[in-house]
Enzyme design. Structure first.
Site, PDB file in Angstrom:
ATOM      1  N   ASP A   4     -15.956 -54.065 -21.321  1.00 52.73           N
ATOM      2  CA  ASP A   4     -14.380 -54.752 -21.484  1.00 52.73           C
ATOM      3  C   ASP A   4     -13.203 -53.481 -21.907  1.00 52.73           C
ATOM      4  OD1 ASP A   4     -12.091 -56.464 -22.776  1.00 52.73           O
ATOM      5  OD2 ASP A   4     -13.327 -56.765 -24.560  1.00 52.73           O
ATOM      6  N   PRO A   5     -13.122 -52.653 -21.247  1.00 52.14           N
ATOM      7  CA  PRO A   5     -12.975 -50.699 -21.009  1.00 52.14           C
ATOM      8  C   PRO A   5     -11.543 -51.434 -21.035  1.00 52.14           C
ATOM      9  CG  PRO A   5     -13.455 -51.373 -18.704  1.00 52.14           C
ATOM     10  CD  PRO A   5     -13.486 -53.066 -19.353  1.00 52.14           C
TER      11      PRO A   5
END
Length: 287
Positions: A4-5
């Site tokens: 989840d960057p």
């Protein structure tokens, strides 16, 4: 990998490093899946969409009873333009996934959980890069990394996949190597050196020689592929590839030389000459 960057989880540090935070969504790709992904890239490069469909089946996107041949034909229809040499000039992961999504309504395709995170992570990071630099191209970043990774990876199965690009049907294909060189230049603006000229070719050459000296299977497979054609053919084709390299590198050197000449002309116009005892490049006084 970080699953989840989004921008809130990615920090730009003062020293230029990138830092990730919030590791509540992390996943791992198995070695088998890494190898299958590389197979998929190789098969796409070799225009073998039937094998590409089989790779997607091995990765879990297609069930065991899926119509692989029919799906392969549709993959060629939706991806053929994007994965052609011309299409790669404007390649984006977002457009690739959008085209693939059109097949979700026609075939029983499922997206494995880990790969849904991979897809989301790549889409998110590509989006961040495009916000920071509208001219960002994913291949400019990926190509040098993949080239060195395949040459230096400890896993011999990954290294052997490098040969699948240039050895087709047991024969070494010089045109494939030429395609790789041209692919590295895809999208370069006129007068710009392109990705290949910006790569550390010396380091890549050293990695290649080290690989040939240490990996007997890789070396023997390469020699067997080369042995299928007469020496004269290899000399002629190697000369073509060598000339292509020289053109690429000359373009890089010429652009740098042009920049130096323009800088020197600017100095000359400002009277920026050096004289003993003066500061370097200090302008001479009228007297």
């Amino acid at each position: 990998f970080h699953g989840d960057p989004h921008p809130g989880n990615v920090l730009a540090m003062a020293n230029g490093d990138i830092a990730y935070v919030d590791f509540g969504n992390v996943a791992e790709l198995s070695q088998r899946n890494q190898e299958c992904l590389i197979d998929a890239v190789v098969h796409a490069m070799n225009d073998d969409y039937g094998a590409l469909a089989a790779d997607l089946q091995a990765l879990g996107f297609l069930s065991e009873g899926a119509q692989v041949e029919e799906i392969g034909r549709d993959l060629r229809r939706v991806w053929g333009g994007s994965l052609s040499q011309q299409g790669l000039a404007n390649f984006s992961f977002k457009s690739l996934t959008s085209q693939f999504n059109t097949l979700l309504y026609k075939y029983p395709i499922r997206v494995p959980e880990n790969f849904s995170l991979v897809i989301r992570a790549l889409l998110t990071q590509e989006g961040i890069c495009l916000q920071l630099d509208p001219d960002f191209k994913l291949l400019d970043v990926a190509f040098p990394y993949i080239a060195r990774r395949l040459l230096t990876d400890d896993n011999p199965a990954l290294r052997m996949r490098l040969l699948q690009v240039v050895i087709v049907g047991g024969r070494f294909r010089w045109d494939r190597l030429q395609d790789l060189v041209e692919l590295a230049q895809t999208g370069a603006a006129p007068g710009e050196p392109g990705v290949l000229a910006r790569m550390d070719l010396g380091a890549i050459a050293r990695d290649g020689l080290r690989l040939l000296s240490r990996d007997a299977e890789f070396r023997n497979t390469l020699l067997a592929g080369l042995a299928q054609e007469p020496l004269a053919v290899h000399v002629r084709e190697a000369a073509k590839v060598g000339w292509l390299f020289l053109r690429v590198l000359w373009g890089a050197w010429a652009s740098r030389l042009r920049a130096l000449v323009l800088l020197a002309v600017g100095w000359l116009r400002r009277g920026a000459f050096w004289r003993p005892g003066a500061a370097p490049w200090a302008p001479l006084s009228p007297t």
